[in-house]
Design an enzyme around this catalytic site. Structure first.
Site, mmCIF file in Angstrom:
data_model
loop_
_atom_site.group_PDB
_atom_site.id
_atom_site.type_symbol
_atom_site.label_atom_id
_atom_site.label_comp_id
_atom_site.label_asym_id
_atom_site.label_seq_id
_atom_site.Cartn_x
_atom_site.Cartn_y
_atom_site.Cartn_z
ATOM 1 N N THR A 187 0.432 -1.386 0.164
ATOM 2 C CA THR A 187 0.265 0.418 0.005
ATOM 3 C C THR A 187 1.083 1.122 0.049
ATOM 4 O O THR A 187 0.252 2.350 -0.198
ATOM 5 C CB THR A 187 -1.097 0.004 1.552
ATOM 6 O OG1 THR A 187 0.013 0.387 2.342
ATOM 7 C CG2 THR A 187 -1.748 -1.150 1.000
ATOM 8 N N ALA A 204 0.957 -8.097 8.506
ATOM 9 C CA ALA A 204 1.429 -8.839 9.428
ATOM 10 C C ALA A 204 0.154 -9.039 10.725
ATOM 11 O O ALA A 204 0.103 -9.952 10.848
ATOM 12 C CB ALA A 204 2.121 -7.866 10.632
ATOM 13 N N THR A 263 5.901 -5.920 9.239
ATOM 14 C CA THR A 263 6.307 -5.585 8.472
ATOM 15 C C THR A 263 7.260 -4.217 7.979
ATOM 16 O O THR A 263 6.290 -3.581 8.644
ATOM 17 C CB THR A 263 4.541 -5.522 7.606
ATOM 18 O OG1 THR A 263 3.913 -5.416 8.113
ATOM 19 C CG2 THR A 263 4.808 -7.476 7.379
ATOM 20 N N ASP A 328 0.110 -3.614 19.020
ATOM 21 C CA ASP A 328 -0.541 -2.760 17.272
ATOM 22 C C ASP A 328 0.220 -1.707 16.681
ATOM 23 O O ASP A 328 -1.032 -1.594 16.678
ATOM 24 C CB ASP A 328 -1.730 -3.444 16.093
ATOM 25 C CG ASP A 328 -1.280 -2.786 15.010
ATOM 26 O OD1 ASP A 328 -1.055 -3.065 14.116
ATOM 27 O OD2 ASP A 328 -2.520 -2.729 14.827
ATOM 28 N N VAL A 564 -8.923 1.599 7.278
ATOM 29 C CA VAL A 564 -8.688 1.355 8.307
ATOM 30 C C VAL A 564 -10.283 1.521 8.999
ATOM 31 O O VAL A 564 -11.124 0.801 9.628
ATOM 32 C CB VAL A 564 -8.431 -0.369 8.841
ATOM 33 C CG1 VAL A 564 -7.453 1.186 10.040
ATOM 34 C CG2 VAL A 564 -8.663 -0.841 9.663
ATOM 35 N N HIS A 628 -17.430 -4.754 7.286
ATOM 36 C CA HIS A 628 -18.821 -4.203 7.419
ATOM 37 C C HIS A 628 -19.250 -3.326 9.007
ATOM 38 O O HIS A 628 -20.893 -2.598 8.905
ATOM 39 C CB HIS A 628 -19.853 -5.362 6.963
ATOM 40 C CG HIS A 628 -19.886 -5.443 5.618
ATOM 41 N ND1 HIS A 628 -20.175 -4.982 4.689
ATOM 42 C CD2 HIS A 628 -18.971 -7.214 5.124
ATOM 43 C CE1 HIS A 628 -19.997 -5.601 3.460
ATOM 44 N NE2 HIS A 628 -19.265 -7.018 3.695
ATOM 45 N N MET A 667 -15.035 -7.650 -2.298
ATOM 46 C CA MET A 667 -16.124 -8.720 -1.475
ATOM 47 C C MET A 667 -15.405 -10.128 -2.185
ATOM 48 O O MET A 667 -15.920 -10.710 -2.592
ATOM 49 C CB MET A 667 -17.958 -8.567 -1.978
ATOM 50 C CG MET A 667 -18.038 -9.747 -1.171
ATOM 51 S SD MET A 667 -18.578 -9.530 0.219
ATOM 52 C CE MET A 667 -19.058 -10.751 0.810
#
Length: 696
Positions: A187, A204, A263, A328, A564, A628, A667
């Site tokens: 990305t 990751a 990563t 994280d 995200v 979702h 999807m």
């Protein structure tokens, strides 16, 4: 549909090229002259924007001052360009002598006439739609690199593409993924240093081994690769840094089977005088250190800043922001280089405000820790000792009880670039807070679909459950002006939501930023006073760029809500499409109309068995939650909240879930993972939850 749009753009481009006033030979000459020295020389004037962070120091400070505090209020739209995107747009445009290169979602590259916004060419790397499930955080791309006549883009599916800057034709493509059984993605924007194209990867959350690779710009052949975590200790180590790192991991859980993580998916900076490349590394795989390395340990080089030789990939030094990361707390966030006077001495330093909530000042020559102070509320640690190690708070690594860590895994500052203005001495940070409660997942097994194990059905390996009890913190987002020498806040601008865009600062004493609620804003860099703002067609997550052509300064921002957090949440009913906007003083082009969300009503009327709701919840958490969201809590972000779908959608859920009706848009088909009975239970959970939250 996504590829049809790309094909339509390509057909339109073929006709457009011939009408351009910018001819191919001029483009070829301009981009052909770009090498490492040209990027360095651009620092003398900043007329072009030649590197992701403008310069190799990644300051995002432009010396252009034709737009300033006196006239910024007269900014108007010069042109806008439709990216035909409904997903996140994170790109910072590259501008070379009146030609702009910008990426949209799905890694599609658009070459534009920077003065008019007319397309010159469009390059679609044709990422397969079903590859979308292999990324945690939207099918986004943060931009390209230009060098020696070529444009380089790292595509979401892990291929690095070299494109002729004048024609849009492919020159070469190489596969950067060493193990395609694992869910690697790209990305981030490449950088090019001394003829090597540098690119890392993400993944990751799923379970991969992090690395950064260098490829020869002319041929695409790999020059070197440096891994961020050790591999199987029964095999020879690649180098001494991996042998050193292995001593900080507990091999009893066979961490290498999940890759280990680390990563290198975003931050890079380069000091040409020291010839050092600085990279930020990511979180562990799985996130939960108790499952990854049960005896603890620092787990090098997770959550670290690492200095490498850019010509060879040799390790030089490291500083670990978060030893033994279990939250994280990636250190992949923006790194900025500067020379600052600290305690009466000019120090060559680097600065970073990573996810964990502390602002770091590190000696970039040696890696020596200088200081770290919290720039938001922090509960996982009380500070850092004089050696540069965090002083962890009691209970921050609970094995048994849920805990609300602040900052959460969304980060006090995520990938959205910050900027540093040497004239004000301030760093401008998109700071935020997104509440989250973590607890150990007792059912977690590596690469195993376990109902109620978060996103395990699509390959996530976290080892955590989330929000088993409700968070107590309140979400926030603000623009923070931070003094890196005094390590203190100077001013802030409050926003209605987290997940606001990256920042740009200029010699005109300005700071520019886009917001989650769909505005593009300019501030006085010294005081924080709002000087100008305009609505745009969706929430903004990308960072702006500024550039000059024939004495006229322009400001450009790529707009498109996603990422995200943006997949599940939004702060405006304007939903796109993704666009590029360019402004100048006196611009008079009308703003395009935005599309408005039509997700207004909770779904109703779909029959279901109430006894299936609980079973449907377990399936939903392990397959659907992080895309979702919770049904009916809100109407969704870049991806629909299914509680606000239509009855027709739920009645035909089989087509979407098992038959692959949405594969081209990311999807996946779950035909190999879920049954028709599972679909029935998912529908029961979605409709049942919508009924439960519906106002009476």
């Amino acid at each position: 549909m996504r590829h049809l749009l790309g094909a339509a753009c390509a057909l339109m481009t073929a006709a457009t090229v011939q009408a351009q006033t910018i001819d191919r030979e001029s483009i070829r000459a301009a981009v052909g002259a770009i090498d490492t020295q040209a990027i360095i020389d651009n620092d003398a004037h900043d007329r072009n924007w030649l590197n992701y962070g403008l310069n190799y120091a990644e300051t995002r400070f432009s010396q252009l001052d034709s737009i300033n505090t006196e006239n910024v209020g007269q900014l108007g739209l010069e042109w806008s360009y439709n990216l035909n995107s409904t997903r996140g747009v994170q790109s910072t445009p590259i501008v070379v002598d009146g030609v702009m290169y910008v990426t949209g979602s799905w890694s599609i590259v658009h070459a534009l006439d920077a003065l008019t916004g007319e397309p010159i060419w469009v390059y679609d790397p044709e990422v397969p739609g079903d590859f979308g499930e292999r990324g945690c955080c939207d099918v986004v791309n943060r931009g390209v690199a230009v060098y020696d006549g070529m444009v380089f883009v790292g595509a979401f599916d892990g291929y690095l593409h070299a494109i002729d800057a004048a024609t849009g034709d492919r020159v070469w493509v190489t596969d950067t993924i060493e193990n395609r059984e694992m869910s690697y993605t790209i990305t981030g924007a490449p950088r090019v240093i001394n003829g090597n194209v540098l690119i890392g990867n993400g993944g990751a959350e799923f379970g991969v081994r992090g690395y950064i690779s260098a490829y020869d710009a002319a041929s695409g052949e790999m020059s070197w690769r440096w891994y961020s975590v050790p591999g199987d200790p029964s095999e020879p180590f690649e180098n001494a840094s991996m042998e050193m790192a292995a001593d900080t991991w507990d091999p009893s859980a066979e961490y290498w089977l999940a890759g280990g993580g680390g990563t290198i998916w975003d931050a890079m900076a380069y000091d040409p005088d020291l010839n050092l490349l600085y990279v930020g590394t990511g979180n562990g795989s799985p996130w939960n250190q108790h499952l990854r390395s049960p005896a603890g340990g620092d787990n090098l080089f997770l959550a670290s800043i690492v200095a490498l030789n850019p010509d060879t990939g040799d390790y030089v030094w490291h500083y670990q922001n978060t030893p033994g990361d279990t939250w994280d707390y990636t250190s992949t966030q923006h790194i900025i280089l500067a020379d600052l006077e600290i305690d009466g001495e000019i120090r060559q330093i680097l600065m970073q405000a990573p996810k964990n909530g502390f602002f770091y000042v590190i000696d970039r020559v040696t890696g020596e820790f200088i200081s770290a102070e919290p720039f938001v509320e922090v509960t996982w640690a009380t500070g850092y000792d004089e050696t540069g190690r965090p002083i962890e708070a009691a209970g921050a690594r609970s094995r048994t009880e849920p805990w609300e860590t602040i900052p959460s895994a969304y980060g006090a500052h995520n990938w959205h670039p910050m900027s540093f203005n040497p004239e004000t001495g301030l760093v401008y940070i998109p700071a935020q807070g997104v509440p989250l409660v973590q607890s150990t997942d007792p059912a977690w097994q590596l690469n195993s679909h376990q109902p109620m194990s978060t996103m395990s059905g699509v390959g996530w390996n976290l080892g955590y459950l989330f929000n088993v009890v409700a968070p107590e913190a309140t979400p926030f987002g603000h623009l923070l002006a931070w003094d890196p020498v005094e390590q203190r806040e100077v001013w802030r601008a409050e926003y209605v939501s987290p997940w606001n865009g990256g920042t740009l600062t200029t010699a005109g004493n300005l700071v520019f930023q886009g917001t989650a609620d769909g505005r593009f804003m300019a501030y006085d860099a010294t005081t924080g006073q709002v000087l100008w703002q305009t609505p745009v067609t969706s929430g903004v997550v990308a960072a702006p760029a500024t550039w000059e052509h024939e004495g006229q300064q322009y400001v450009t921002i790529a707009v498109g809500w996603g990422g995200v957090y943006g997949l599940m949440q939004r702060a405006t009913d304007r939903v796109g499409p993704g666009r590029v906007f360019t402004f100048r003083v006196g611009g008079e082009t009308p703003m395009p109309e935005a599309e408005i969300s039509d997700r207004l009503d909770l779904v109703e009327g779909v029959p279901y068995d109430p006894d299936h709701v609980g079973e449907g919840l377990a399936i939903y958490v392990s397959n659907c939650l992080f895309c979702h969201g919770v049904p009916g809590v809100n109407n969704g972000g870049a991806i629909p909240n299914l509680g606000y779908s239509t009855a027709h959608t739920l009645i035909n859920a089989r087509a979407w879930i098992l038959d692959g009706a949405g594969v081209d848009n990311g999807m996946p088909s779950f035909a190999d993972r879920l049954s028709e009975e599972d679909v029935t239970r998912l529908v029961a959970f979605i409709q049942g939850t919508a009924d439960a939250v519906r106002p009476q």
